[in-house]
Enzyme design. Sequence first.
Site, mmCIF file in Angstrom:
data_model
loop_
_atom_site.group_PDB
_atom_site.id
_atom_site.type_symbol
_atom_site.label_atom_id
_atom_site.label_comp_id
_atom_site.label_asym_id
_atom_site.label_seq_id
_atom_site.Cartn_x
_atom_site.Cartn_y
_atom_site.Cartn_z
ATOM 1 C CD GLU A 239 18.358 -12.482 -34.923
ATOM 2 O OE1 GLU A 239 18.464 -13.448 -34.133
ATOM 3 O OE2 GLU A 239 18.692 -12.559 -36.115
ATOM 4 C CE LYS B 111 22.103 -13.407 -37.725
ATOM 5 N NZ LYS B 111 20.788 -14.021 -37.385
ATOM 6 C CB CYS C 260 21.331 -14.440 -33.592
ATOM 7 S SG CYS C 260 20.547 -15.951 -32.973
ATOM 8 C CB VAL D 241 15.826 -22.078 -33.157
ATOM 9 C CG1 VAL D 241 14.837 -20.935 -33.303
ATOM 10 C CG2 VAL D 241 16.782 -22.111 -34.345
HETATM 11 C C1 ACM Z 1 19.770 -16.857 -35.559
HETATM 12 O O1 ACM Z 1 20.764 -16.350 -36.076
HETATM 13 N N1 ACM Z 1 18.649 -16.163 -35.424
HETATM 14 C C2 ACM Z 1 19.823 -18.228 -35.050
#
Ligand code: ACM
Length: 262
Positions: free
Chosen positions: A38, A108, A141, A168
């Site tokens: 990402e 996203k 992510c 993370v």
């Molecule tokens: C994320 O969506 N970058 C944890």
Amino acid sequence: MISIAAVQTKPEFGAIEKNLKRVAQLFPKAADLVVLPELFNTGYQFLDQKELYELAETETGATIQFLREIAFQHNAVIVAGLPLRRGRQVNNSAVLVDGSGLQGRYDKLHLFYRENDLFQPGNDSPPVIDLGFAKIGLMVCFDWIFPELSRSLALRGADIIAHPANLVLPFCQDAMITRSLENHIFTITANRVGSESRWDETLTFTGKSQITSWNGNRLMQAGNSQEMIISAMIEPKEAREKKINQYNDLFAMRHKEPALCE
Ligand code: ACM
């Protein structure tokens, strides 16, 4: 059989040219599908929307041009995450690019943490792109924690989910085993490593990029601190059988009553 790969990188914030050059150096020599993290070109901790807008690009920008050239050179298909502008807004997007250019885009849907102060969430369903040799679904992510998203990709025919990430928290890599198993699909999570301290907190990205098989087997996993490539040979069509025994077909026996769908 096809070769699929994830490239785990350590981008430097804001150094787009340097980050692209590093991907060109690391790029696997003979992979059919390569997934990058990402926000692979920019890094993660934008200070505000103005800085994000200035680093974001359009679909005709230098980063997608770079991906097209690398894809052409290596006869590969690339899925990568990057900030893409739409008017004044910026999405946290994943793109699928081959040697002739952009073939798919996903913005996203589930923004994580302070991404909510920076990015516009997407509006559209994540795409499934038919490459002939495999059908590829896109997610980014934090989408991992919403199982309906990977289910929707699988129901629409995805054999492989390509999953650029900047993780993370330590949970996703284990959860992707379940995402693969419950949908009988391959998943490729390309995470990054390194830390950023531009906000009033340091975020350390957890690496451990992972390729998971339709049967829940972890085919490959990277370490948690180094740049590296992981790859595996797979047969995408194995993901099309949803029967796990003579009684249980994972898709045919789903209950669609509103109480289970809402
Ligand atoms: C994320 O969506 N970058 C944890």
